[in-house]
Structure formats: structure tokens, C-alpha cells
Design a protein around this motif. Structure first.
Motif, mmCIF file in Angstrom:
data_model
loop_
_atom_site.group_PDB
_atom_site.id
_atom_site.type_symbol
_atom_site.label_atom_id
_atom_site.label_comp_id
_atom_site.label_asym_id
_atom_site.label_seq_id
_atom_site.Cartn_x
_atom_site.Cartn_y
_atom_site.Cartn_z
ATOM 1 N N TYR A 20 0.822 -1.210 0.000
ATOM 2 C CA TYR A 20 0.000 0.000 0.000
ATOM 3 C C TYR A 20 0.857 1.262 0.000
ATOM 4 C CZ TYR A 20 -3.438 3.480 1.305
ATOM 5 O OH TYR A 20 -4.231 4.594 1.325
ATOM 6 N N LEU A 21 1.860 1.315 0.850
ATOM 7 C CA LEU A 21 2.689 2.509 0.951
ATOM 8 C C LEU A 21 3.705 2.611 -0.187
ATOM 9 C CD1 LEU A 21 3.333 2.520 4.791
ATOM 10 C CD2 LEU A 21 1.712 3.921 3.517
ATOM 11 N N GLY A 22 4.216 1.481 -0.638
ATOM 12 C CA GLY A 22 5.225 1.495 -1.675
ATOM 13 C C GLY A 22 4.678 1.517 -3.086
ATOM 14 N N HIS A 23 3.544 0.834 -3.287
ATOM 15 C CA HIS A 23 2.998 0.717 -4.638
ATOM 16 C C HIS A 23 1.617 1.350 -4.781
ATOM 17 C CE1 HIS A 23 6.294 -1.866 -5.848
ATOM 18 N NE2 HIS A 23 6.115 -2.573 -4.745
ATOM 19 N N ASP A 24 1.094 1.895 -3.703
ATOM 20 C CA ASP A 24 -0.194 2.590 -3.697
ATOM 21 C C ASP A 24 -1.339 1.721 -4.224
ATOM 22 O OD1 ASP A 24 -1.762 4.763 -3.030
ATOM 23 O OD2 ASP A 24 -1.594 5.682 -5.016
ATOM 24 N N SER A 25 -1.361 0.448 -3.796
ATOM 25 C CA SER A 25 -2.458 -0.434 -4.171
ATOM 26 C C SER A 25 -2.713 -1.413 -3.028
ATOM 27 C CB SER A 25 -2.137 -1.198 -5.459
ATOM 28 O OG SER A 25 -1.081 -2.090 -5.256
ATOM 29 N N LEU A 26 -3.959 -1.811 -2.916
ATOM 30 C CA LEU A 26 -4.328 -2.810 -1.917
ATOM 31 C C LEU A 26 -4.247 -4.197 -2.542
ATOM 32 C CD1 LEU A 26 -7.360 -1.034 -0.228
ATOM 33 C CD2 LEU A 26 -5.081 -1.356 0.710
ATOM 34 N N PHE A 27 -4.507 -5.229 -1.742
ATOM 35 C CA PHE A 27 -4.500 -6.587 -2.244
ATOM 36 C C PHE A 27 -5.678 -6.808 -3.185
ATOM 37 C CE2 PHE A 27 -2.357 -8.321 1.835
ATOM 38 C CZ PHE A 27 -1.110 -8.043 1.319
ATOM 39 N N SER A 28 -5.466 -7.635 -4.190
ATOM 40 C CA SER A 28 -6.568 -8.102 -5.024
ATOM 41 C C SER A 28 -7.231 -9.281 -4.313
ATOM 42 C CB SER A 28 -6.049 -8.529 -6.398
ATOM 43 O OG SER A 28 -5.212 -9.660 -6.265
ATOM 44 N N LEU A 29 -8.326 -9.764 -4.853
ATOM 45 C CA LEU A 29 -9.016 -10.893 -4.235
ATOM 46 C C LEU A 29 -8.110 -12.123 -4.199
ATOM 47 C CD1 LEU A 29 -11.560 -12.132 -3.032
ATOM 48 C CD2 LEU A 29 -12.294 -12.680 -5.358
ATOM 49 N N LYS A 30 -7.385 -12.360 -5.279
ATOM 50 C CA LYS A 30 -6.465 -13.499 -5.329
ATOM 51 C C LYS A 30 -5.384 -13.361 -4.263
ATOM 52 C CE LYS A 30 -3.446 -15.936 -8.539
ATOM 53 N NZ LYS A 30 -2.896 -15.968 -9.899
ATOM 54 N N GLN A 31 -4.866 -12.161 -4.070
ATOM 55 C CA GLN A 31 -3.840 -11.952 -3.049
ATOM 56 C C GLN A 31 -4.411 -12.133 -1.650
ATOM 57 O OE1 GLN A 31 -2.618 -8.045 -4.411
ATOM 58 N NE2 GLN A 31 -0.562 -8.843 -4.830
ATOM 59 N N TRP A 32 -5.654 -11.703 -1.406
ATOM 60 C CA TRP A 32 -6.276 -11.912 -0.094
ATOM 61 C C TRP A 32 -6.409 -13.404 0.202
ATOM 62 C CZ3 TRP A 32 -6.277 -8.813 3.744
ATOM 63 C CH2 TRP A 32 -6.407 -7.440 3.582
ATOM 64 N N ILE A 33 -6.756 -14.185 -0.817
ATOM 65 C CA ILE A 33 -6.874 -15.630 -0.634
ATOM 66 C C ILE A 33 -5.506 -16.234 -0.311
ATOM 67 C CG2 ILE A 33 -7.407 -17.808 -1.814
ATOM 68 C CD1 ILE A 33 -9.623 -16.218 -3.298
ATOM 69 N N HIS A 34 -4.471 -15.812 -1.037
ATOM 70 C CA HIS A 34 -3.119 -16.299 -0.744
ATOM 71 C C HIS A 34 -2.698 -15.927 0.676
ATOM 72 C CE1 HIS A 34 -2.133 -16.482 -5.229
ATOM 73 N NE2 HIS A 34 -2.091 -17.711 -4.780
ATOM 74 N N GLN A 35 -2.953 -14.699 1.069
ATOM 75 C CA GLN A 35 -2.549 -14.246 2.402
ATOM 76 C C GLN A 35 -3.306 -15.007 3.492
ATOM 77 O OE1 GLN A 35 0.108 -12.288 2.598
ATOM 78 N NE2 GLN A 35 0.095 -12.061 0.390
#
Length: 121
Positions: free
Chosen positions: A84-99
Motif C-alpha cells: 500500500y505505501l510502496g505501490h499505492d495499491s491494496l491486495f486483489s481478491l487473489k492476493q487476499w486468498i493467498h494471504q
């Protein structure tokens, strides 16, 4: 408990840095593509989170589920802040599932780490 979680997260980041270095050398000096390593990198990511949870549970010696989940959640929060701070984006749905799967894997490592440390004493 806090130090056990920090040890687990520290081990996770040390292993991630080590694996990142190895794979960057492989990608740089061979004809292997990043796409062909996707599943290997994902498997090593899960293994790294499991090891971090295992170290956390072994260091804490009790409440492995809590230690493993704390390790996984702290790792996810650090990665979320970086993205979020480095790339100014939140997780996508796929990334939330991985996390979420990473947290569950760290929890399993924490439970096993407590059980392995208590059987040795």
C-alpha cells in the motif's frame, strides 16, 4: 509471546530474502522464465510461512495456534503496508486468498512447533 512472534517473522523474512536471491540468480543467468517458476515459488512461500510459524511455536512453547496466527497476521500486515505505501495499491481478491492461506499455514506450523518443542522437554 511477542518475542516468539518476532522470531518467527524474522525467520520468514530471512528465508524470503535468501530464496529471492537464489531465484534472481537463476532468472538472470539461465534461460528459465519467471512464469515457469510460479508454482515452485508459491510452494516455497508456503514452506517459509510454515517454518516461521514452527519457529514461533517452538520459541513460545505454548499456545501454538495463537503464536502461529500472530506470526502470519504480522507478516501479512507488513506485506500489506509495503504494497500500500510502496505501490499505492491494496491486495486483489487473489492476493487476499493467498494471504489467508499463508496465515493458516503459519498457524499449522505454530501448532506443530509447540508440540515438537514440548515432546523434547
Amino acid at each position: 509471546m511477542g518475542t516468539a512472534v518476532l522470531y518467527g517473522v524474522g525467520v520468514i523474512f530471512i528465508l524470503i530474502i535468501l530464496f529471492s536471491f537464489i531465484f534472481s540468480m537463476i532468472l538472470r543467468f539461465t534461460s528459465v522464465t519467471e512464469h515457469s517458476l510460479t508454482y515452485i515459488i508459491m510452494a516455497l512461500s508456503f514452506m517459509t510461512l510454515f517454518i516461521g510459524g514452527f519457529v514461533s511455536g517452538g520459541k513460545g512453547k505454548k499456545q501454538g495456534l495463537l503464536l502461529g496466527s500472530g506470526t502470519g497476521v504480522l507478516y501479512v500486515l507488513i506485506i500489506l503496508m509495503f504494497q500500500y505505501l510502496g505501490h499505492d495499491s491494496l491486495f486483489s481478491l487473489k492476493q487476499w486468498i493467498h494471504q489467508g492461506c499463508f496465515i493458516v499455514t503459519a498457524m499449522m506450523g505454530g501448532v506443530l512447533g509447540v508440540n515438537m518443542s514440548s515432546s523434547q522437554t
